[in-house]
Design an enzyme around this catalytic site. Structure first.
Site, PDB file in Angstrom:
ATOM      1  CG  ASP A  67      37.714  51.051  39.695  1.00 35.37           C
ATOM      2  OD1 ASP A  67      36.864  50.559  40.448  1.00 35.37           O
ATOM      3  OD2 ASP A  67      38.866  50.602  39.588  1.00 35.37           O
ATOM      4  CG  ASN A 136      48.967  46.135  35.761  1.00 33.13           C
ATOM      5  OD1 ASN A 136      48.392  46.384  36.822  1.00 33.13           O
ATOM      6  ND2 ASN A 136      48.470  46.466  34.582  1.00 33.13           N
ATOM      7  CG  HIS A 138      45.626  47.916  38.056  1.00 31.34           C
ATOM      8  ND1 HIS A 138      45.346  47.117  36.978  1.00 31.34           N
ATOM      9  CD2 HIS A 138      44.809  47.484  39.048  1.00 31.34           C
ATOM     10  CE1 HIS A 138      44.419  46.241  37.316  1.00 31.34           C
ATOM     11  NE2 HIS A 138      44.067  46.441  38.569  1.00 31.34           N
ATOM     12  CD  GLU A 143      45.533  49.076  33.744  1.00 33.47           C
ATOM     13  OE1 GLU A 143      46.462  48.567  34.404  1.00 33.47           O
ATOM     14  OE2 GLU A 143      44.547  48.429  33.371  1.00 33.47           O
TER      15      GLU A 143
HETATM   16  C1  F6R Z   1      38.674  47.483  41.741  1.00 34.02           C
HETATM   17  C2  F6R Z   1      39.960  48.035  41.406  1.00 34.02           C
HETATM   18  C3  F6R Z   1      41.126  47.221  40.978  1.00 34.02           C
HETATM   19  C4  F6R Z   1      41.327  45.951  41.802  1.00 34.02           C
HETATM   20  C5  F6R Z   1      42.542  45.176  41.315  1.00 34.02           C
HETATM   21  C6  F6R Z   1      42.736  43.876  42.084  1.00 34.02           C
HETATM   22  O1  F6R Z   1      37.758  48.510  42.089  1.00 34.02           O
HETATM   23  O2  F6R Z   1      40.049  49.213  41.432  1.00 34.02           O
HETATM   24  O3  F6R Z   1      42.275  48.014  41.074  1.00 34.02           O
HETATM   25  O4  F6R Z   1      41.483  46.305  43.152  1.00 34.02           O
HETATM   26  O5  F6R Z   1      42.401  44.884  39.963  1.00 34.02           O
HETATM   27  O6  F6R Z   1      41.680  43.035  41.779  1.00 34.02           O
HETATM   28  P1  F6R Z   1      41.473  41.635  42.538  1.00 34.02           P
HETATM   29  O7  F6R Z   1      41.099  41.991  43.939  1.00 34.02           O
HETATM   30  O8  F6R Z   1      40.336  40.987  41.810  1.00 34.02           O
HETATM   31  O9  F6R Z   1      42.763  40.891  42.449  1.00 34.02           O
END
Ligand code: F6R
Length: 246
Positions: A67, A136, A138, A143
């Site tokens: 992303d 959440n 994702h 989302e």
């Molecule tokens: C990042 C991504 C997000 C993160 C998720 C967890 O490329 O796609 O889905 O993997 O938000 O983030 P952290 O590792 O910061 O808890």
């Protein structure tokens, strides 16, 4: 699904890095699906250490990131392209021409997403997808929703994601409100998936995603349907999950 429970973040990162190393050694021209966020930083640090020791060679490896924030340039310190360069690509011998992140500067969402789908297709899909897990549920920026989004698409970030990501920005108002993300279908088509979780803050969502019902309201729950997923976590993140399965 296989689960590796490590005693702490450092050892969980080493386990994830070991799986990536095995992939790169067995198939040097593989396609890695990569993630940003706090969780994989330790994994990338470990890969850099092994590369510096001469144990790994990324010269033929390709990568496709999950992303990118819409509107941010590669030079913006908060962009995911910048993150990947500084946390991994600048320190290993991967050819940057072989690394792909959605183009945040393309403001025509349809065009940006179509181009990314074409990149994924042209590479023959992803051999090994690395994922983190949002609070959440994702994955990527998919989302909670009423249906699983299939292909690369533009998302409006949820309040909880904006709040969680605000820690990287000067103020919460600086957090972009939209992002491009690979869809659930592209993630699920990866031949192997490693999802890394760390810290007690993830314990509840880990239990919900991997032991709860499969629902687009918890996007990661779809991973229960994939036939080659490895959940790598530290004891804190796996605490609630382990209580149920032991
Ligand atoms: C990042 C991504 C997000 C993160 C998720 C967890 O490329 O796609 O889905 O993997 O938000 O983030 P952290 O590792 O910061 O808890």
């Amino acid at each position: 699904m296989r689960t590796y429970c490590a005693k702490d973040y450092y050892h969980a990162s080493r386990m994830a890095a070991n799986i990536i190393s095995a992939q790169v050694i067995m198939k040097p021209d593989c396609v890695l699906g990569l993630a940003t966020g706090s969780t994989p930083i330790g994994t990338y640090e470990q890969l850099i250490r092994w590369y510096e020791k001469g144990d790994l060679d990324f010269s033929e490896t390709h990568s496709i990131n999950l992303d990118e924030y819409k509107g941010l340039t590669a030079e913006d310190e908060q962009s995911y392209r910048y993150f990947m360069n500084t946390h991994l690509f600048d320190h290993i011998n991967i050819d940057k021409k072989n690394t792909f992140v959605p183009d945040g500067t393309e403001l025509d969402s349809e065009k940006a997403c179509r181009a990314y789908e074409e990149i994924i297709r042209a590479h023959g899909g992803i051999d090994l997808q690395i994922l983190g897990l949002g609070h959440n549920g994702h994955i990527g920026f998919n989302e909670p929703d009423s249906a699983f989004a299939k292909e690369t698409h533009c998302v409006k970030l949820s309040e909880s994601t904006i709040t969680a990501n605000a820690r990287f920005f000067a103020t919460i108002d600086d957090v972009p409100k939209e992002a491009y993300t690979m869809g659930i279908k592209s993630i699920m088509q990866a031949r192997k998936i490693v999802i890394i979780v760390s810290g007690e803050g993830k314990a509840e969502i880990v239990k919900k995603a991997f032991l709860g019902p499969i629902t687009p309201e918890v996007p990661a729950s779809v991973l229960q349907l994939h036939n080659d997923v490895i959940l790598v976590g530290d004891e804190a993140a796996l605490a609630e999950y382990n209580k149920e399965v032991q």
